[in-house]
Design a protein around this motif. Structure first.
Motif, PDB file in Angstrom:
ATOM      1  N   ASP A 116       0.656  -1.217   0.382  1.00 50.03           N
ATOM      2  CA  ASP A 116       0.079   0.262  -0.046  1.00 50.03           C
ATOM      3  C   ASP A 116       0.950   1.707  -0.208  1.00 50.03           C
ATOM      4  O   ASP A 116      -0.134   2.339  -0.435  1.00 50.03           O
ATOM      5  CB  ASP A 116      -0.589  -0.268   0.939  1.00 50.03           C
ATOM      6  CG  ASP A 116      -1.364  -0.947   1.423  1.00 50.03           C
ATOM      7  OD1 ASP A 116      -2.745  -1.520   0.447  1.00 50.03           O
ATOM      8  OD2 ASP A 116      -1.805  -2.162   2.771  1.00 50.03           O
ATOM      9  N   ARG A 122       4.479  13.705  -0.590  1.00 48.95           N
ATOM     10  CA  ARG A 122       4.200  12.377  -1.120  1.00 48.95           C
ATOM     11  C   ARG A 122       3.036  12.405  -2.072  1.00 48.95           C
ATOM     12  O   ARG A 122       2.738  13.338  -2.937  1.00 48.95           O
ATOM     13  CB  ARG A 122       3.529  11.822   0.424  1.00 48.95           C
ATOM     14  CG  ARG A 122       2.145  12.522   0.909  1.00 48.95           C
ATOM     15  CD  ARG A 122       1.066  12.322   2.200  1.00 48.95           C
ATOM     16  NE  ARG A 122      -0.281  13.138   1.900  1.00 48.95           N
ATOM     17  CZ  ARG A 122       0.311  14.027   2.799  1.00 48.95           C
ATOM     18  NH1 ARG A 122       0.558  14.232   3.690  1.00 48.95           N
ATOM     19  NH2 ARG A 122      -1.442  14.805   3.010  1.00 48.95           N
ATOM     20  N   GLU A 152      -0.438  10.161  -4.196  1.00 45.63           N
ATOM     21  CA  GLU A 152      -1.422   8.826  -3.612  1.00 45.63           C
ATOM     22  C   GLU A 152      -1.586   8.853  -5.701  1.00 45.63           C
ATOM     23  O   GLU A 152      -1.642   9.842  -6.679  1.00 45.63           O
ATOM     24  CB  GLU A 152      -3.011  10.075  -3.292  1.00 45.63           C
ATOM     25  CG  GLU A 152      -3.659   8.613  -3.448  1.00 45.63           C
ATOM     26  CD  GLU A 152      -5.022   9.687  -2.657  1.00 45.63           C
ATOM     27  OE1 GLU A 152      -6.193   8.441  -2.552  1.00 45.63           O
ATOM     28  OE2 GLU A 152      -4.801  10.451  -2.175  1.00 45.63           O
ATOM     29  N   GLU A 159      -3.535   5.747  -8.419  1.00 43.32           N
ATOM     30  CA  GLU A 159      -4.205   4.492  -8.723  1.00 43.32           C
ATOM     31  C   GLU A 159      -2.899   3.594  -9.743  1.00 43.32           C
ATOM     32  O   GLU A 159      -2.489   4.210 -10.656  1.00 43.32           O
ATOM     33  CB  GLU A 159      -5.478   4.820  -9.526  1.00 43.32           C
ATOM     34  CG  GLU A 159      -5.681   3.412  -9.571  1.00 43.32           C
ATOM     35  CD  GLU A 159      -7.260   4.010 -10.406  1.00 43.32           C
ATOM     36  OE1 GLU A 159      -7.892   3.255 -11.067  1.00 43.32           O
ATOM     37  OE2 GLU A 159      -7.891   5.104 -10.214  1.00 43.32           O
ATOM     38  N   GLN A 196      -5.319   1.690  -5.137  1.00 42.10           N
ATOM     39  CA  GLN A 196      -4.772   2.985  -4.445  1.00 42.10           C
ATOM     40  C   GLN A 196      -3.728   3.067  -2.952  1.00 42.10           C
ATOM     41  O   GLN A 196      -3.556   1.703  -2.610  1.00 42.10           O
ATOM     42  CB  GLN A 196      -5.951   3.444  -3.316  1.00 42.10           C
ATOM     43  CG  GLN A 196      -5.869   4.395  -2.578  1.00 42.10           C
ATOM     44  CD  GLN A 196      -6.308   5.086  -1.535  1.00 42.10           C
ATOM     45  OE1 GLN A 196      -6.983   4.360  -0.529  1.00 42.10           O
ATOM     46  NE2 GLN A 196      -6.757   6.015  -1.530  1.00 42.10           N
ATOM     47  N   ARG A 197      -2.561   3.238  -3.970  1.00 42.87           N
ATOM     48  CA  ARG A 197      -1.058   3.417  -3.386  1.00 42.87           C
ATOM     49  C   ARG A 197      -0.534   4.499  -3.021  1.00 42.87           C
ATOM     50  O   ARG A 197      -1.216   5.474  -3.797  1.00 42.87           O
ATOM     51  CB  ARG A 197      -0.295   3.065  -4.243  1.00 42.87           C
ATOM     52  CG  ARG A 197      -0.276   1.415  -5.025  1.00 42.87           C
ATOM     53  CD  ARG A 197      -0.556   0.091  -3.953  1.00 42.87           C
ATOM     54  NE  ARG A 197      -0.069  -1.312  -4.876  1.00 42.87           N
ATOM     55  CZ  ARG A 197      -0.969  -2.118  -3.617  1.00 42.87           C
ATOM     56  NH1 ARG A 197      -2.491  -1.794  -3.068  1.00 42.87           N
ATOM     57  NH2 ARG A 197      -1.046  -2.952  -4.094  1.00 42.87           N
ATOM     58  N   PHE A 198       0.351   4.135  -2.227  1.00 43.83           N
ATOM     59  CA  PHE A 198       0.820   5.873  -1.533  1.00 43.83           C
ATOM     60  C   PHE A 198       2.673   5.545  -1.677  1.00 43.83           C
ATOM     61  O   PHE A 198       2.981   4.921  -1.471  1.00 43.83           O
ATOM     62  CB  PHE A 198       0.150   6.427   0.026  1.00 43.83           C
ATOM     63  CG  PHE A 198      -0.863   6.432   0.434  1.00 43.83           C
ATOM     64  CD1 PHE A 198      -1.183   7.871   0.337  1.00 43.83           C
ATOM     65  CD2 PHE A 198      -2.269   5.851   0.335  1.00 43.83           C
ATOM     66  CE1 PHE A 198      -2.457   7.908  -0.059  1.00 43.83           C
ATOM     67  CE2 PHE A 198      -3.186   5.986   0.950  1.00 43.83           C
ATOM     68  CZ  PHE A 198      -3.614   7.247   0.298  1.00 43.83           C
TER      69      PHE A 198
END
Length: 427
Positions: free
Chosen positions: A63, A140, A142, A144, A149-151
């Protein structure tokens, strides 16, 4: 909610072995405390293809990808451009970050090289993380990634800049993503005297997996045992208090402190509480016990002095060890260790004194006194004791372990215990 993470460290200095990657160790510890499952730590050099592979590998599996390094102003700092290309985004210039960089140079009276403005470039859509200690902001993003969903969090590779950014900005953001408001609480017990495998056996069945996570970390010469509980704030605190007592019930004889305590800091605090002054007499450790004590702030309140007496003559002249003792028993003996401690206590006029004499190698050992033989002695009002230890490892290892045992003797005496009963299990 972030459940899984990958750490990415970049830099040729890491892959060539010139620099030890302490950042990943720090980040792994913080992620563990947050209850996040760390899947992998990836380390790659300053190569765009390898950095891209690492980002793609992390995003495929976790994630959150936390990257450090590659945010400098030079041509080999490739993290931002490579991440942007990986995500299919362009790079944008942030005027506010650029002004921060200029202001830092003005504050130290230096002209800013124009290439430092590369540090004000970010992938489009990035949230900038301020860096008051350096010129490279973090950020950071965010994303897709393949329908999920990834960060991605990117921070400077300089530890003194990265650590406060992680603790003050990134960790609060991670916690804000947990809609249930769950928290993770940890309690670490610093131990000495038992090996990691022995501690594991002692702790078998003490902590149920559904209640908490139990982990061991060896940082020679001590081992930390950490229990981490998860739940609502009140529930996690209650669990931790209960489980902490269960841990102490199993391994209490080996616990000398909690949190980030070191043996020397614990000893200094105990001496301060007692109102005692300590002196040391060292041969094989060459002043290492004294050095460790004086690394503790305020140690002048509790440490009177250290005497390094390496030769027979120095032991006799400086510490008053009897010539007959040295001739009959030798420099490495119980009798000499006792007289060394008594001599340090007398010369420095202290309440207590500890001594160390031995053979650390790689030569000098005999059949009767092999390499690793160490005697620790202790002197206090009405007390003069010494004990032999058979230590192991390299010269540095033996010396460090001997210094730890000597400090443990002082700790035990300050707690009202017999110092010579200090435990040491090799397993």
């Amino acid at each position: 909610m972030i459940e899984k993470a990958v750490i990415l460290s970049t830099g040729d200095e890491l892959t060539s072995g010139l620099t030890v990657d302490t950042n990943s160790n720090f980040l792994a510890d913080k992620l563990f405390e947050s209850g996040i499952d760390l899947l992998a730590v990836l380390t790659v050099g300053d190569d765009a293809d390898r950095i891209r592979w690492a980002f793609e590998s992390g995003l495929d599996r976790a994630d959150l990808v936390i990257a450090t390094g590659g945010l400098g102003p030079t041509a080999d700092d490739l993290t931002t451009e490579t991440l942007a290309a990986t995500l299919g985004r362009d790079v944008v210039f942030d005027a506010e970050s650029a002004e921060h960089i200029r202001a830092l140079f003005r504050s130290i009276g230096r002209t800013m090289p124009e290439n430092n403005l590369r540090q004000a470039n970010f992938p489009r859509g990035a949230v900038i993380l301020a860096n008051p200690l350096g010129t490279a902001p973090g950020y950071r993003v965010e994303v897709e990634w393949k329908g999920k969903q990834r960060f991605v969090v990117v921070m400077p590779g300089v530890p003194r800049e990265m650590k406060p950014m992680m603790e003050n900005t990134v960790l609060p953001w991670i916690r804000s993503l947990d809609p249930g408001g769950l928290v993770y609480r940890s309690r670490s017990f610093q131990t000495f005297g038992a090996s990691e495998s022995a501690l594991d056996e002692m702790m078998a069945g003490a902590v149920a997996a559904e209640d908490a996570r139990l982990s061991f970390r060896a940082a020679f010469p001590q081992i930390s045992v950490r229990v981490t509980a998860h739940g609502s704030p009140g529930e996690a605190d209650e669990k931790l208090a209960r489980l902490g007592e269960q841990v102490r019930a199993r391994i209490g004889d080996y616990v000398f402190g909690e949190g980030t305590a070191t043996m020397e800091s614990v000893v200094a605090e105990l001496l301060r509480t007692r109102g005692w002054k300590l002196a040391t007499a060292e041969s094989v450790t060459g002043g290492l016990v004294a050095e460790r004590l004086t690394n503790v702030p305020g140690s002048s309140q509790v440490f009177a002095g250290g005497l390094v007496a390496y030769t027979l003559e120095a032991k006799r002249v400086i510490l008053g060890v009897a010539r007959e003792t040295l001739e009959r028993h030798g420099a490495v003996s119980e009798e000499t260790a006792k007289e060394m401690a008594a001599g340090a206590r007398r010369v420095c006029a202290t309440d207590v004194a500890v001594s160390v004499t031995g053979v650390a190698g790689p030569d000098g050992g005999t059949a009767e006194t092999p390499i690793g033989t160490v005697y620790v002695g202790f002197a206090a009002e009405g007390l003069s004791v010494a004990r032999r230890y058979a230590l192991w490892g390299t010269r540095d290892w033996i010396r460090l372990l001997a210094s730890q045992i000597a400090l443990d003797w002082v700790r035990r005496h300050a707690l009202g215990r017999r110092p010579e009963e200090s435990l040491l299990i090799r397993k």
